[in-house]
Design an enzyme around this catalytic site. Structure first.
Site, PDB file in Angstrom:
ATOM      1  N   SER A  30       0.840  -1.185   0.000  1.00 23.08           N
ATOM      2  CA  SER A  30       0.000   0.000   0.000  1.00 23.08           C
ATOM      3  C   SER A  30       0.883   1.246   0.000  1.00 23.08           C
ATOM      4  CB  SER A  30      -0.958  -0.056   1.194  1.00 23.08           C
ATOM      5  OG  SER A  30      -2.023   0.853   1.053  1.00 23.08           O
ATOM      6  N   ASP A  71      -9.233  -4.126  -6.103  1.00 22.82           N
ATOM      7  CA  ASP A  71      -8.546  -3.332  -5.077  1.00 22.82           C
ATOM      8  C   ASP A  71      -8.627  -1.851  -5.454  1.00 22.82           C
ATOM      9  OD1 ASP A  71      -6.744  -2.027  -3.396  1.00 22.82           O
ATOM     10  OD2 ASP A  71      -5.290  -3.658  -3.429  1.00 22.82           O
ATOM     11  N   HIS A 122      -8.122  -5.294  -0.937  1.00 22.26           N
ATOM     12  CA  HIS A 122      -6.840  -4.735  -0.500  1.00 22.26           C
ATOM     13  C   HIS A 122      -6.285  -5.473   0.714  1.00 22.26           C
ATOM     14  CE1 HIS A 122      -3.794  -1.640  -0.667  1.00 22.26           C
ATOM     15  NE2 HIS A 122      -3.980  -1.331   0.599  1.00 22.26           N
TER      16      HIS A 122
END
Length: 218
Positions: free
Chosen positions: A117, A183, A195
């Site tokens: 991320s 995602d 995610h």
């Protein structure tokens, strides 16, 4: 819905998931005085507690399993991982500074780097890719041969229709840039749960196998 609002909602879910995964250690892995054959340098996702995070910890274990006979240690990138997504630049500086220091002290150590991320954005910046999440220090190009693999998950860079493979001539062939279908952080999807799947859907094993193969063959 703005990208930032989407990211904030997703990272809140990451934080809740991380809180529930108490069986996974979040403590930072300190740099050791001894020199390893391979060091995994990983940046956790937004809102995760300091340490390797929900993907870094199993990635390190999987790389260790894939490289019997070699010593493998780890370093957790020291950065805020804040929900505002403004800490990727400082994280990249910490990543690049750490690799530069270890490379000088341990001339035979090779590196597997990556992040999840916002931690993927840390990695993007550290290898010289421009992103919308700021600027930071970059790994010196003379150390690129010692960066054997780049492993990222849920990389926001993909929202600009790029991957590390397409955006970096220096590191593209060494990179595995994994994005789950749906995602919103990397695929502009609408499924926040996507995610959170990387630790459970085989992505970590896939990334570790990719990295270990490059360590063995390059």
């Amino acid at each position: 819905m703005s990208v930032l609002l989407t990211v904030r909602r997703v990272v809140t879910a990451v934080a809740l998931t991380a809180t529930g995964l108490t069986g996974i250690a979040f403590a930072a892995s300190p740099a050791t005085a001894a020199c390893s054959d391979v060091q995994v340098v990983f940046a956790r996702g937004s809102t995760e507690a300091p340490g390797l995070g929900i993907l870094g910890r199993p990635l390190v274990s999987a790389v260790q399993q894939q490289l019997p006979g070699l010593t493998v240690d780890s370093y957790a990138v020291d950065y805020a991982a804040n929900v505002s997504q403004t800490s990727a630049g400082p994280g990249a500086t910490d990543m690049s500074d750490h690799i530069t220091e270890v490379a000088a002290r341990c001339p035979d150590t090779e590196f597997v780097i990556g992040g999840y991320s916002q931690g993927a954005s840390v990695t993007d910046i550290a290898i010289g890719i421009r992103t919308t999440l700021g600027r930071g220090g970059t790994i010196p190009e003379n150390l690129a041969p010692r960066i054997k693999a780049v492993t990222v998950f849920g990389n926001p860079l993909r929202l600009s229709r790029q991957t590390i493979n397409s955006a970096s001539q220096l590191y593209g062939r060494k990179a595995i840039d994994i994005c789950a279908t749906g995602d919103p952080v990397c695929g502009n999807g609408a499924n926040a749960a996507a995610h959170l799947r990387y630790a459970f859907d085989g992505s970590v094993t896939r990334a570790a196998q990719f990295a270990a193969n490059l360590v063995r063959t390059t």
